[in-house]
Structure formats: structure tokens, C-alpha cells
Design an enzyme around this catalytic site. Sequence first.
Site, PDB file in Angstrom:
ATOM      1  N   ALA A  91      15.375 108.097 -14.108  1.00 44.68           N
ATOM      2  CA  ALA A  91      15.466 106.858 -14.551  1.00 44.68           C
ATOM      3  C   ALA A  91      16.958 106.412 -14.435  1.00 44.68           C
ATOM      4  O   ALA A  91      18.007 107.066 -14.620  1.00 44.68           O
ATOM      5  CB  ALA A  91      15.334 106.927 -16.040  1.00 44.68           C
ATOM      6  N   GLN A 152      31.118  98.904  -9.840  1.00 44.38           N
ATOM      7  CA  GLN A 152      30.224 100.032 -10.454  1.00 44.38           C
ATOM      8  C   GLN A 152      31.153 101.074 -11.291  1.00 44.38           C
ATOM      9  O   GLN A 152      30.774 102.265 -11.231  1.00 44.38           O
ATOM     10  CB  GLN A 152      29.595 100.861  -9.246  1.00 44.38           C
ATOM     11  CG  GLN A 152      28.296  99.767  -8.849  1.00 44.38           C
ATOM     12  CD  GLN A 152      27.280 100.790  -8.034  1.00 44.38           C
ATOM     13  OE1 GLN A 152      27.588 101.562  -7.385  1.00 44.38           O
ATOM     14  NE2 GLN A 152      25.937 100.407  -8.356  1.00 44.38           N
ATOM     15  N   TYR A 155      28.431 102.659 -13.650  1.00 44.61           N
ATOM     16  CA  TYR A 155      27.517 103.359 -12.766  1.00 44.61           C
ATOM     17  C   TYR A 155      28.046 104.657 -12.161  1.00 44.61           C
ATOM     18  O   TYR A 155      27.440 105.961 -12.089  1.00 44.61           O
ATOM     19  CB  TYR A 155      26.993 102.594 -11.719  1.00 44.61           C
ATOM     20  CG  TYR A 155      25.565 102.993 -11.005  1.00 44.61           C
ATOM     21  CD1 TYR A 155      24.340 102.839 -11.191  1.00 44.61           C
ATOM     22  CD2 TYR A 155      25.607 103.670  -9.680  1.00 44.61           C
ATOM     23  CE1 TYR A 155      23.082 103.395 -10.716  1.00 44.61           C
ATOM     24  CE2 TYR A 155      24.666 104.161  -8.620  1.00 44.61           C
ATOM     25  CZ  TYR A 155      23.354 103.864  -9.420  1.00 44.61           C
ATOM     26  OH  TYR A 155      22.409 104.416  -8.787  1.00 44.61           O
ATOM     27  N   PRO A 185      21.321 110.221  -3.687  1.00 48.76           N
ATOM     28  CA  PRO A 185      20.819 109.363  -2.416  1.00 48.76           C
ATOM     29  C   PRO A 185      21.766 108.324  -2.051  1.00 48.76           C
ATOM     30  O   PRO A 185      22.883 107.835  -3.024  1.00 48.76           O
ATOM     31  CB  PRO A 185      19.598 108.488  -3.031  1.00 48.76           C
ATOM     32  CG  PRO A 185      19.317 109.353  -4.236  1.00 48.76           C
ATOM     33  CD  PRO A 185      20.358 110.014  -4.647  1.00 48.76           C
ATOM     34  N   GLY A 186      21.927 107.732  -0.835  1.00 44.01           N
ATOM     35  CA  GLY A 186      22.841 106.590  -0.657  1.00 44.01           C
ATOM     36  C   GLY A 186      22.168 105.466  -1.014  1.00 44.01           C
ATOM     37  O   GLY A 186      21.166 105.197  -1.870  1.00 44.01           O
TER      38      GLY A 186
HETATM   39  N1  CAA Z   1      36.564  96.371  -1.945  1.00 47.03           N
HETATM   40  C1  CAA Z   1      37.543  95.537  -2.072  1.00 47.03           C
HETATM   41  N2  CAA Z   1      37.548  94.226  -2.575  1.00 47.03           N
HETATM   42  C2  CAA Z   1      36.132  93.793  -2.521  1.00 47.03           C
HETATM   43  C3  CAA Z   1      35.209  94.624  -2.174  1.00 47.03           C
HETATM   44  C4  CAA Z   1      35.288  95.883  -1.877  1.00 47.03           C
HETATM   45  N3  CAA Z   1      34.227  96.498  -1.498  1.00 47.03           N
HETATM   46  N4  CAA Z   1      34.120  93.990  -2.548  1.00 47.03           N
HETATM   47  C5  CAA Z   1      34.535  92.585  -3.064  1.00 47.03           C
HETATM   48  N5  CAA Z   1      35.987  92.586  -2.972  1.00 47.03           N
HETATM   49  C6  CAA Z   1      36.629  91.591  -3.316  1.00 47.03           C
HETATM   50  C7  CAA Z   1      36.008  90.141  -2.651  1.00 47.03           C
HETATM   51  O1  CAA Z   1      36.896  89.838  -1.334  1.00 47.03           O
HETATM   52  C8  CAA Z   1      36.723  89.122  -3.538  1.00 47.03           C
HETATM   53  O2  CAA Z   1      38.234  88.867  -3.288  1.00 47.03           O
HETATM   54  P1  CAA Z   1      38.715  87.576  -3.579  1.00 47.03           P
HETATM   55  O3  CAA Z   1      38.486  87.325  -5.086  1.00 47.03           O
HETATM   56  O4  CAA Z   1      40.085  87.626  -3.082  1.00 47.03           O
HETATM   57  O5  CAA Z   1      37.948  86.618  -2.717  1.00 47.03           O
HETATM   58  C9  CAA Z   1      36.679  89.818  -4.976  1.00 47.03           C
HETATM   59  O6  CAA Z   1      36.744  91.263  -4.640  1.00 47.03           O
HETATM   60  C10 CAA Z   1      35.236  89.514  -5.628  1.00 47.03           C
HETATM   61  O7  CAA Z   1      34.388  89.911  -4.967  1.00 47.03           O
HETATM   62  P2  CAA Z   1      32.779  89.329  -5.214  1.00 47.03           P
HETATM   63  O8  CAA Z   1      32.498  87.976  -4.595  1.00 47.03           O
HETATM   64  O9  CAA Z   1      31.672  90.417  -4.682  1.00 47.03           O
HETATM   65  O10 CAA Z   1      32.721  89.393  -6.676  1.00 47.03           O
HETATM   66  P3  CAA Z   1      31.471  88.859  -7.736  1.00 47.03           P
HETATM   67  O11 CAA Z   1      32.203  88.969  -8.953  1.00 47.03           O
HETATM   68  O12 CAA Z   1      30.605  87.921  -7.194  1.00 47.03           O
HETATM   69  O13 CAA Z   1      30.634  90.232  -7.546  1.00 47.03           O
HETATM   70  C11 CAA Z   1      30.038  92.543  -7.608  1.00 47.03           C
HETATM   71  C12 CAA Z   1      30.988  91.505  -8.021  1.00 47.03           C
HETATM   72  C13 CAA Z   1      28.523  92.168  -8.518  1.00 47.03           C
HETATM   73  C14 CAA Z   1      30.308  93.773  -8.073  1.00 47.03           C
HETATM   74  C15 CAA Z   1      29.298  92.498  -6.040  1.00 47.03           C
HETATM   75  O14 CAA Z   1      30.838  92.830  -5.430  1.00 47.03           O
HETATM   76  C16 CAA Z   1      28.444  93.431  -5.573  1.00 47.03           C
HETATM   77  O15 CAA Z   1      27.199  93.310  -5.917  1.00 47.03           O
HETATM   78  N6  CAA Z   1      28.908  94.490  -5.019  1.00 47.03           N
HETATM   79  C17 CAA Z   1      28.162  95.554  -4.448  1.00 47.03           C
HETATM   80  C18 CAA Z   1      27.874  96.786  -5.806  1.00 47.03           C
HETATM   81  C19 CAA Z   1      27.014  97.581  -5.221  1.00 47.03           C
HETATM   82  O16 CAA Z   1      27.082  98.444  -4.055  1.00 47.03           O
HETATM   83  N7  CAA Z   1      25.912  98.083  -6.043  1.00 47.03           N
HETATM   84  C20 CAA Z   1      25.013  98.966  -5.515  1.00 47.03           C
HETATM   85  C21 CAA Z   1      23.799  98.788  -6.350  1.00 47.03           C
HETATM   86  S1  CAA Z   1      22.717  99.923  -5.745  1.00 47.03           S
HETATM   87  C22 CAA Z   1      22.715 101.244  -6.613  1.00 47.03           C
HETATM   88  O17 CAA Z   1      23.550 101.313  -7.267  1.00 47.03           O
HETATM   89  C23 CAA Z   1      22.035 102.568  -5.982  1.00 47.03           C
HETATM   90  C24 CAA Z   1      22.796 103.510  -5.454  1.00 47.03           C
HETATM   91  O18 CAA Z   1      22.536 104.406  -6.048  1.00 47.03           O
HETATM   92  C25 CAA Z   1      23.488 103.266  -4.086  1.00 47.03           C
END
Ligand code: CAA
Length: 248
Positions: A91, A152, A155, A185-186
Amino acid sequence: MTNDKRVAVVTGGIGTAICQRLRLANNGCQVVATYYPSEEEKLAEWSAARESEGLQIGLAAGDVSSAEDSARMMAEIEEQFGTVNILVNCAGITRDTTMKRMEPEQWNAVIDTNLSSVFYVTKPVWEGMLNRGFGRVINISSVNGQRCQFGQVNYAAAKAGMHGVTMTLAQEGATKNVTVNTVSPGYVKTAMTDAIREDIRESIIAGIPMIRMGLPEEIASTVAFLASDEQAYITGANIPVNGGLFIS
Ligand code: CAA
């Protein structure tokens, strides 16, 4: 004890594929899937789908983020289906946002559901596994507990913590033939990854050496391998199933 008496409990998440695989593995053990009480309306459809696959899977409702409700749920499962020999802690939720925006509620929801739940759900069946001299506990963590992931902090902390639980319980269960392992998992094709903004999801996939998401079945087959009677000597491990996204 013969294989066909095994009872396996799978909590939420990528649980469907794991239930299917465990039901067919281990000479057909009894699988019980747990679900969050508010998801009851989805159950009829879920059960009908499993039945059309010829799979009888038990169901139990419970809030794994609550110690009391987890204890009640596990006691009821043992009463109805028999003692639990295999437990898959699967979960999990996300509340992704940057540290700048994250509220304590978002931190607590993820820590409670993803990490404290492992303690709450495992605790009621742990002593029985030790006393009977057999058990398989499999904690479904994440690549993002092994490396960093922007947005995250909650998480990643919970998922890294899960493997801390694994390592310690592996040591505590070792002389009693109770193995405890983590599967990490990835990015796997599920509702959780479907919720990632499309442009971000595409850039994540582009960064995976295999340039694709994993399939739930690919996680499930790893779980079934660890749950089998034959795998008695793997314990405390963190098995990556991530298409090469994090190689250590
Ligand atoms: N590294 C460095 N900088 C980053 C970045 C990264 N990986 N990602 C975004 N940024 C920067 C952006 O370039 C942006 O910079 P500016 O303000 O200078 O333009 C700033 O950070 C804000 O980025 P976002 O537009 O993405 O910010 P947001 O507030 O709209 O969204 C977030 C934030 C919701 C966390 C979004 O970035 C996101 O969804 N990220 C992915 C998170 C993720 O991988 N989740 C996994 C879910 S699935 C899971 O968890 C299963 C598992 O086990 C793998």
C-alpha cells in the site's frame, strides 16, 4: 506445512498483479487483498475481473495507516482464512510537491500510509511467523527510496525507511526461517505514474536506460520468487526492478 496451506496477504498498490501471481504460485496459496474502506465501490468490478480469470481472491477492508484498524483487519483475516505466512506490504500513496510547498499533512499522510503501515500490518502476524518457523515478508519500496527524486521528500523518506525495517526484521527473523526482503520498483505503469504530468513523465522515461516503464507483472514475478518456499536463503535484500534507472 504443505504449500497449499499458505495464506498470503497483499496490501493495495500494484497489488492486483501480485495477487494474480501469488494465487498461481506456491501451488495456489490463498491470497487476501486488502483495500481502503472508501474504495468499496470499486470492489465488485475488481472481484468480477479476478473471477473471470478463474482466481478466487479473498478481500479485507482496513486502513493501514492506523495501528488499531490494521490489527483488527489482520486478526479478522487470520480468523477467516487461517494464519498468515506471506505478507506483501504494497500500500502506498504520493503527495508530490517541492519542500517549499509541502504541508505537514502531506508529509504525515505519506509517512503514515507508506512506512508506519509496514509496522502496523506486520506486527500482528510477526510473532506467529516466528513461532511457526516460516514466514515471507516483502516490502514494496521504490527506486526513489534508493536515490533522490525532485518533489518527493516525503515519499523518498518513507521508501528508504521501509528498507530499514526490512534489514532489521531480516535479522530478527533469521533463525526462525522468516525472510524479509524489499523490492524496489522503478517507474511502473500504474495509476500512480499516470498521475505524473505528461511532459515530466516523458522526460523520466527518456532517462530510463530501457526507455520504458516497468509492467506490474514484472514486479509481481519478483515478489512471487521471494515468497516461494524454495527461496529460504535470501533475506534483508533490496531487489531493484527498475530498467536500469538506478544501478548500485
Ligand atoms: N531537478 C532539478 N530541477 C527540477 C527538476 C529536477 N528533477 N524538476 C523540476 N525542476 C525545476 C524546474 O525546472 C522548475 O524550475 P524553474 O522554477 O526555474 O522554472 C522548478 O524546479 C519547478 O518545477 P515544476 O514545474 O516541476 O514544479 P511544480 O511545482 O509544477 O511540480 C512536482 C512539482 C509536482 C514535484 C513535479 O516536478 C513532478 O511531478 N515531478 C515528478 C515527481 C515524481 O517523479 N513522482 C513519482 C510519482 S510515481 C512514484 O512515486 C512511483 C515510484 O515509486 C517511482
